[in-house]
Write a protein that holds these residues in place. Structure first.
Motif: not given
Length: 539
Positions: A163-166, A184-186, A197-207
């Motif tokens: 997700c982060i790469n895309l 979509f993958i998210y 733990w999947m809820l962390t993905v958007p905040f990693i992207i934002f950071s």
């Protein structure tokens, strides 16, 4: 050593545009030598893990003894990716650990490939090479691969990195197809992984986006008030991830949140009220920093008898880290973004109501990718500052060797239950869970003396630890000492009235002693607690 340095110098990633999906394939095709090097290094470092067994109660109950996993079609209907994966391996290869370890190594290698791509997007060619190689052998987080029941964290990392790469390819190309696929993958990962733990993905992207890629302080220049509106307009995509997160929280997490809290209390003897967030935060921050920077004291359980001086030291380290983040935001924002992203990757440990352990190595696996990027940037910066020829390669090769050796040794800890709990006893000597697990190991070996001593040590540390009390009673039962067996089994049931296993064993003892009515009473009580219980004698 010289040959390794020459290889590293020759295989620096080739420049490749990333404007469409064909370009991504071409990027990997051009850099096949790096991919091969990652495969070789990771395979050598993780080779010692391939002979590992099912080592914990979680492995036994959720995999070995889980009859539900034998029915693959029904498991797939549950839409749980991890269970479906385990069921597929069991139905193809049988209940053996080797396929789990081999596929774990494969997923880890794929994750390293994704780290290569993400670092290339964010920082360029040379950091991409260094970060991917460091990640491939970084011991921190390796528990996610060595421990079969920890496999969910390696899949979380795989989907997260996808997700982060895309997303960042979308940010650089403005090609909405990359954003659509990322979202979509998210969504699919939220549904299939079924974990907070999947809820962390958007905040990693934002950071990473707001501090590493395009520093927010530059965008929010106070002399240009319109920049704030521009920032919001340019980051409209954030709302999509947050909407997915909110819907998932409302539909699934709400009930699972309270279930997890109850599970920690009933199954793992953790009290959400015993250690408020403000008190456990310094420990969590300090141990996370320690495990990344000095991954020598790796342990399955991180339970320590903290002195006041040590706790004050942890508070000081935590405060220093906070000040460092503020400094980095103003001076070195790309590092700030990476540090904040690591913090986001372990966000569930910061929940006000405890839903995770204070810290666990498997939680740090996703953050290992980000920490590897920090190390790669530091190595290159040191290389630019000093004029020593090939200094960066010297540092990199030294790190790879040290990490590989530590990883190889750590893999040996997971060879069997006995090696794991013996190793953990050395790093967590006051953990009651360790002594209970060691007691199980000795009991299976019929080393009754050591088993009893281990269970009693666990009870001495945690007097209400009903698992150890039950296991002590069961050990006495196996030895034929029925009076002590009844004493401890009854005590464990009195602490936990849902412990049908203790009631069932009490019935078996009464039956052996010829007390059929009393046995029947216990068996009926066990069925009352667990209506699905089978195999009881008919009286």
């Amino acid at each position: 050593m010289k040959k390794v340095k020459k290889v590293l110098k020759k295989i620096e990633p080739q420049k490749a545009p990333l404007n469409n999906f064909k370009d991504i394939i071409n990027f990997y095709r051009l850099n096949w030598t790096i991919l091969l090097l990652i495969v070789v290094i990771a395979t050598i470092a993780y080779a010692n893990s391939l002979g590992g067994q099912f080592v914990s109660a979680d492995d036994i109950s959720s995999i070995v003894q889980n009859q539900r996993l034998r029915d693959f079609p029904n498991v797939v209907k549950s839409l749980n990716f991890t269970s479906s994966y385990a069921s597929a391996l069991i139905n193809v290869f049988g209940v053996v650990p080797l396929p789990f370890h081999l596929t774990a190594l494969l997923v880890h290698i794929l994750n390293a490939f994704l780290v290569l791509l993400l670092t290339y997007i964010l920082f360029g060619r040379r950091p991409a090479l260094y970060a991917s190689l460091i990640f491939s052998v970084l011991p921190t987080g390796s528990e996610a691969l060595f421990w079969i029941s920890g496999m969910v964290y390696m899949f979380i990392t795989f989907f997260s990195l996808l997700c982060i790469n895309l997303y960042f390819i979308y940010r650089s190309t403005k090609n909405w197809r990359f954003l659509a696929l990322s979202v979509f993958i998210y969504l699919i990962a939220l549904i299939l992984m079924q974990t907070p733990w999947m809820l962390t993905v958007p905040f990693i992207i934002f950071s990473l986006d707001l501090f590493t890629v395009s520093p927010i302080l530059n965008l929010l220049n106070l002399r240009k008030a319109g920049n704030f509106i521009l920032l919001l307009k340019d980051r409209w995509s954030y709302a999509i991830y947050l909407l997915c997160l909110a819907v998932f929280w409302l539909v699934w997490i709400g009930g699972q949140y309270s279930k997890r809290v109850t599970g920690l209390v009933l199954d793992y003897y953790s009290s959400s009220d015993s250690t408020p967030l403000i008190k456990r935060l310094p420990y969590t921050i300090y141990k996370t920093v320690e495990l990344y920077i000095f991954p020598n004291r790796l342990s399955f359980f991180h339970e320590e008898d903290l002195t006041t001086d040590m706790y004050v030291y942890m508070i000081a380290v935590s405060a220093l880290l906070m000040f460092l983040i503020v400094y980095l935001i103003y001076k070195k924002s790309k590092y700030a973004g990476l540090v904040l992203a690591i913090a986001a990757s372990v966000a569930p440990t910061f929940s006000p109501v405890q839903v995770a352990w204070f810290v666990a190595e498997r939680y740090l696996y996703l953050g290992s990718a980000l920490f590897a990027m920090i190390l790669s940037l530091i190595i290159i910066k040191v290389d630019y500052r000093y004029t020593i020829k090939n200094l960066a390669n010297y540092i990199l090769v030294t790190l790879l060797l040290l990490y590989s050796v530590r990883l190889f040794i750590r893999a040996g800890d997971f060879k069997s239950s006995k090696t794991l709990w013996t190793a953990t006893q050395k790093t967590a000597p006051i953990s009651y869970r360790v002594y209970n697990n060691l007691g199980d190991v000795y009991s299976n070996e019929q080393n009754w003396e050591m088993a009893i001593a281990s269970f009693k040590t666990a009870i001495q540390i945690a007097p209400n630890y009903y698992d150890a009390i039950h296991n002590l009673g069961y050990t006495y039962m196996l030895m034929g000492d029925y009076e002590n067996a009844k004493k401890y089994l009854l005590e464990s049931y009195q602490i936990n009235n849902n412990l049908y296993q203790a009631v069932e064993k009490l019935g078996q003892i009464e039956l052996k002693q010829g007390n059929k009515e009393k046995a029947k009473e216990y068996f009926n009580k066990a069925l009352e607690i667990n209506p699905n219980l089978t195999g009881l004698p008919k009286l």
